[in-house]
Design a protein around this motif. Structure first.
Motif, PDB file in Angstrom:
ATOM      1  N   ARG A  69       0.820  -1.225   0.000  1.00 50.37           N
ATOM      2  CA  ARG A  69       0.000   0.000   0.000  1.00 50.37           C
ATOM      3  C   ARG A  69       0.848   1.266   0.000  1.00 50.37           C
ATOM      4  N   LEU A  70       1.943   1.232   0.753  1.00 54.94           N
ATOM      5  CA  LEU A  70       2.823   2.398   0.800  1.00 54.94           C
ATOM      6  C   LEU A  70       4.235   1.896   1.119  1.00 54.94           C
ATOM      7  N   PRO A  71       4.949   1.432   0.083  1.00 53.21           N
ATOM      8  CA  PRO A  71       6.260   0.824   0.347  1.00 53.21           C
ATOM      9  C   PRO A  71       7.244   1.826   0.952  1.00 53.21           C
ATOM     10  N   ALA A  72       8.068   1.362   1.878  1.00 56.21           N
ATOM     11  CA  ALA A  72       9.101   2.198   2.486  1.00 56.21           C
ATOM     12  C   ALA A  72      10.358   2.088   1.636  1.00 56.21           C
ATOM     13  N   ARG A  73      10.926   3.236   1.243  1.00 58.46           N
ATOM     14  CA  ARG A  73      12.049   3.214   0.296  1.00 58.46           C
ATOM     15  C   ARG A  73      13.417   3.219   0.966  1.00 58.46           C
ATOM     16  N   LEU A  74      13.522   3.823   2.174  1.00 62.24           N
ATOM     17  CA  LEU A  74      14.831   3.935   2.824  1.00 62.24           C
ATOM     18  C   LEU A  74      15.160   2.696   3.652  1.00 62.24           C
ATOM     19  N   GLY A  75      14.143   2.103   4.230  1.00 67.35           N
ATOM     20  CA  GLY A  75      14.358   0.904   5.041  1.00 67.35           C
ATOM     21  C   GLY A  75      14.857   1.194   6.445  1.00 67.35           C
ATOM     22  N   THR A  76      14.608   2.397   6.964  1.00 71.37           N
ATOM     23  CA  THR A  76      15.030   2.694   8.338  1.00 71.37           C
ATOM     24  C   THR A  76      13.849   2.536   9.295  1.00 71.37           C
ATOM     25  N   LEU A  77      14.172   2.444  10.590  1.00 68.28           N
ATOM     26  CA  LEU A  77      13.116   2.321  11.607  1.00 68.28           C
ATOM     27  C   LEU A  77      12.224   3.567  11.612  1.00 68.28           C
ATOM     28  N   ASP A  78      12.846   4.756  11.536  1.00 64.99           N
ATOM     29  CA  ASP A  78      12.073   6.009  11.561  1.00 64.99           C
ATOM     30  C   ASP A  78      11.057   6.026  10.417  1.00 64.99           C
ATOM     31  N   GLU A  79      11.537   5.631   9.229  1.00 63.49           N
ATOM     32  CA  GLU A  79      10.645   5.637   8.071  1.00 63.49           C
ATOM     33  C   GLU A  79       9.513   4.623   8.242  1.00 63.49           C
ATOM     34  N   ALA A  80       9.856   3.447   8.773  1.00 66.94           N
ATOM     35  CA  ALA A  80       8.830   2.411   8.964  1.00 66.94           C
ATOM     36  C   ALA A  80       7.739   2.920   9.902  1.00 66.94           C
ATOM     37  N   ILE A  81       8.144   3.585  10.985  1.00 65.35           N
ATOM     38  CA  ILE A  81       7.145   4.116  11.933  1.00 65.35           C
ATOM     39  C   ILE A  81       6.311   5.190  11.234  1.00 65.35           C
ATOM     40  N   ARG A  82       6.978   6.051  10.443  1.00 67.17           N
ATOM     41  CA  ARG A  82       6.267   7.152   9.774  1.00 67.17           C
ATOM     42  C   ARG A  82       5.285   6.629   8.715  1.00 67.17           C
ATOM     43  N   VAL A  83       5.770   5.753   7.852  1.00 65.34           N
ATOM     44  CA  VAL A  83       4.930   5.202   6.776  1.00 65.34           C
ATOM     45  C   VAL A  83       3.746   4.429   7.360  1.00 65.34           C
ATOM     46  N   THR A  84       4.040   3.629   8.384  1.00 66.01           N
ATOM     47  CA  THR A  84       2.971   2.831   8.995  1.00 66.01           C
ATOM     48  C   THR A  84       1.989   3.746   9.715  1.00 66.01           C
ATOM     49  N   GLY A  85       2.500   4.864  10.249  1.00 66.92           N
ATOM     50  CA  GLY A  85       1.618   5.842  10.901  1.00 66.92           C
ATOM     51  C   GLY A  85       0.587   6.395   9.929  1.00 66.92           C
ATOM     52  N   ILE A  86       1.025   6.665   8.699  1.00 67.25           N
ATOM     53  CA  ILE A  86       0.093   7.168   7.673  1.00 67.25           C
ATOM     54  C   ILE A  86      -0.991   6.132   7.398  1.00 67.25           C
ATOM     55  N   LEU A  87      -0.563   4.879   7.243  1.00 64.19           N
ATOM     56  CA  LEU A  87      -1.536   3.803   6.964  1.00 64.19           C
ATOM     57  C   LEU A  87      -2.443   3.547   8.167  1.00 64.19           C
ATOM     58  N   LYS A  88      -1.873   3.696   9.362  1.00 62.60           N
ATOM     59  CA  LYS A  88      -2.671   3.458  10.574  1.00 62.60           C
ATOM     60  C   LYS A  88      -3.814   4.450  10.705  1.00 62.60           C
ATOM     61  N   SER A  89      -3.568   5.670  10.194  1.00 60.54           N
ATOM     62  CA  SER A  89      -4.606   6.702  10.332  1.00 60.54           C
ATOM     63  C   SER A  89      -5.842   6.356   9.501  1.00 60.54           C
ATOM     64  N   LYS A  90      -5.688   5.376   8.587  1.00 53.17           N
ATOM     65  CA  LYS A  90      -6.817   4.977   7.741  1.00 53.17           C
ATOM     66  C   LYS A  90      -7.329   3.582   8.103  1.00 53.17           C
ATOM     67  N   GLN A  91      -6.886   3.049   9.216  1.00 55.36           N
ATOM     68  CA  GLN A  91      -7.271   1.674   9.571  1.00 55.36           C
ATOM     69  C   GLN A  91      -8.786   1.530   9.663  1.00 55.36           C
ATOM     70  N   GLN A  92      -9.287   0.496   9.035  1.00 52.89           N
ATOM     71  CA  GLN A  92     -10.718   0.199   9.148  1.00 52.89           C
ATOM     72  C   GLN A  92     -10.886  -1.197   9.721  1.00 52.89           C
ATOM     73  N   ARG A  93     -11.847  -1.310  10.581  1.00 55.80           N
ATOM     74  CA  ARG A  93     -12.056  -2.535  11.337  1.00 55.80           C
ATOM     75  C   ARG A  93     -12.115  -3.794  10.448  1.00 55.80           C
ATOM     76  N   HIS A  94     -12.895  -3.748   9.375  1.00 53.41           N
ATOM     77  CA  HIS A  94     -13.058  -4.947   8.546  1.00 53.41           C
ATOM     78  C   HIS A  94     -11.744  -5.319   7.852  1.00 53.41           C
TER      79      HIS A  94
END
Ligand SMILES: [Zn+2]
Length: 422
Positions: A69-94
């Motif tokens: 959905r939103l691949p991380a390009r740098l591969g660092t921990l900071d980026e993983a938290i940031r990218v996943t944070g964006i996706l988390k803001s759209k989390q839907q229960r189903h």
């Protein structure tokens, strides 16, 4: 004596004769050769290996399968938290339920009988991870035991309101208080984060499981918290009830620096859960040469008497774009990178994915191939226990609480064609 299930001719130890395993009322009733009793079901193991069910002591279901959905390009921990944070803001229960079920099904198929899940509890996705896991805990109860950690991935002090959400999560039925002490703005806040985690754990009489020391070295004190966590564990009388994931910064220490910490971890009865798939992927990203492998010193901890377990951590997201919730696959990787080469070492790594992992999540009293223990057993399509991690064999039968939950039928024939002789 009428049995529910009888497993015939299983190899449970490479240096012992084949044995039968009798199961009644969800428990192991006997382990001995030649059991002669009627059974409702029989598994003919035919000399194949039986191991206690695999245990994932650290898995993120709510963030799994987000890798496309939103691949991380740098591969660092900071980026993983940031990218996943964006996706988390759209989390839907189903959607969370759907992805979690896919991973749980993978885990069940691969012989996993217990999972400690770490859903994020924060202001971005709220309690959707905990709510969905509570639903899945009931839905999967015949297939595996599911523990839920209230995990503050975004920090507690850095993200005001998270502590209140963690309390709500515990009130809803989460089992374990999580922590992420490195994700605070200063060492003082890291200390307060750890104090808060223990204060909450004591309030609910719950175990503690923190993501700790996730860095390539200990230059930044926030990534050198093991010492303080061990002290705090002893101070709170929490020996044997604390697990720490990652702890990669310890890998940067020399033997003289490491030894007292290993002794402290052993004294505090802290379990270390190494997460090689994530740690190898995110670690050493800024190194220009001799790139570090970013792994906790598994061998030194293991030989130092610390309970070391391993787990998948993430399945296909910005933290780890790989994985299929297969503990034997991760164990195989760990045996390579931690240089556990000889047969007894490989048995030790298999132990980290079974007995040690069970101990890390507090299941050890009911766990194992022993009379009276819960009948959670996997029959592997291989004939030596020491080969389990090398072969990564099909899980032919999985047994949970005495009932067969998975049967794998596979057939692979090699067709040899005779060459024409002229
Ligand atoms: Zn994790």
């Amino acid at each position: 004596m009428q049995l529910d299930l009888l497993i015939r001719d299983a190899c449970v130890r490479d240096d012992a004769p084949l044995t039968d395993i009798a199961i009644r009322d969800g428990r192991i009733a006997a382990i001995e050769p030649g059991i002669d009793a009627p059974a409702h079901e029989v598994i003919e193991a035919g000399g194949r290996v039986a191991i206690p069910g695999l245990v994932e002591p650290h898995l993120h279901l709510d963030k799994a399968l987000l890798h496309r959905r939103l691949p991380a390009r740098l591969g660092t921990l900071d980026e993983a938290i940031r990218v996943t944070g964006i996706l988390k803001s759209k989390q839907q229960r189903h959607d969370v339920l759907d992805r979690s079920r896919q991973v749980l099904d993978m885990a069940v198929r691969h012989g996993t009988v217990a999972i400690r899940a770490h859903p994020d509890v924060d202001l971005i996705q709220g309690l959707v991870g905990v709510e969905t896991l509570l639903e899945l805990k009931a839905e999967y109860q015949d297939l595996l035991d599911l523990q839920i950690v209230a995990f503050p991935q975004e920090g507690i002090l850095k993200s005001q309101g998270t502590r209140e959400l963690m309390i709500e999560a515990m009130d809803m039925g989460a089992d374990v208080v999580g922590g992420c002490p490195y994700n605070e703005l200063s060492w003082a806040d890291t200390v307060r984060h750890i104090d808060m985690v223990f204060e909450l754990a004591q309030r609910y009489d719950a175990p503690v499981d923190m993501h700790a020391d996730f860095a390539d070295d200990t230059a930044d004190q926030r990534f050198a918290a093991v010492d303080y966590i061990a002290q705090k564990t002893i101070e709170c009388g929490y020996q044997g009830r604390v697990s720490l994931g990652h702890v990669t910064s310890l890998g940067a220490l020399d033997t003289a620096q490491l030894e007292p910490l290993v002794a402290q971890l052993r004294e505090a009865g802290i379990s270390i859960v190494t997460l090689p798939a994530t740690d190898l992927y995110l670690g050493g990203r800024k190194d220009q040469q001799n790139q570090r492998r970013g792994l906790t010193p598994v061998k030194a901890l293991h030989h130092g008497g610390v309970n070391v377990a391993y787990s998948s951590n993430n399945i296909r997201n910005a933290f780890t774009p790989f994985g299929k919730a297969d503990m034997l696959q991760i164990g195989n990787m760990l045996a390579h990178v931690a240089q556990f080469g000889v047969p007894e070492h490989q048995l030790a790594v298999l132990g980290m994915g079974t007995h040690n992992a069970a101990r890390a999540i507090g299941l050890h009293d009911s766990y194992g191939l022993e009379v009276g223990r819960q009948a959670d057993i996997v029959i592997l399509d291989t004939f030596k226990v020491a080969d389990a991690l090398i072969d990564i064999p099909p899980r032919l039968w999985v047994v949970k609480r005495g009932r067969i939950t998975v049967v794998t039928q596979h057939r692979c024939d090699i067709r040899r064609h005779r060459c024409c002789a002229h």
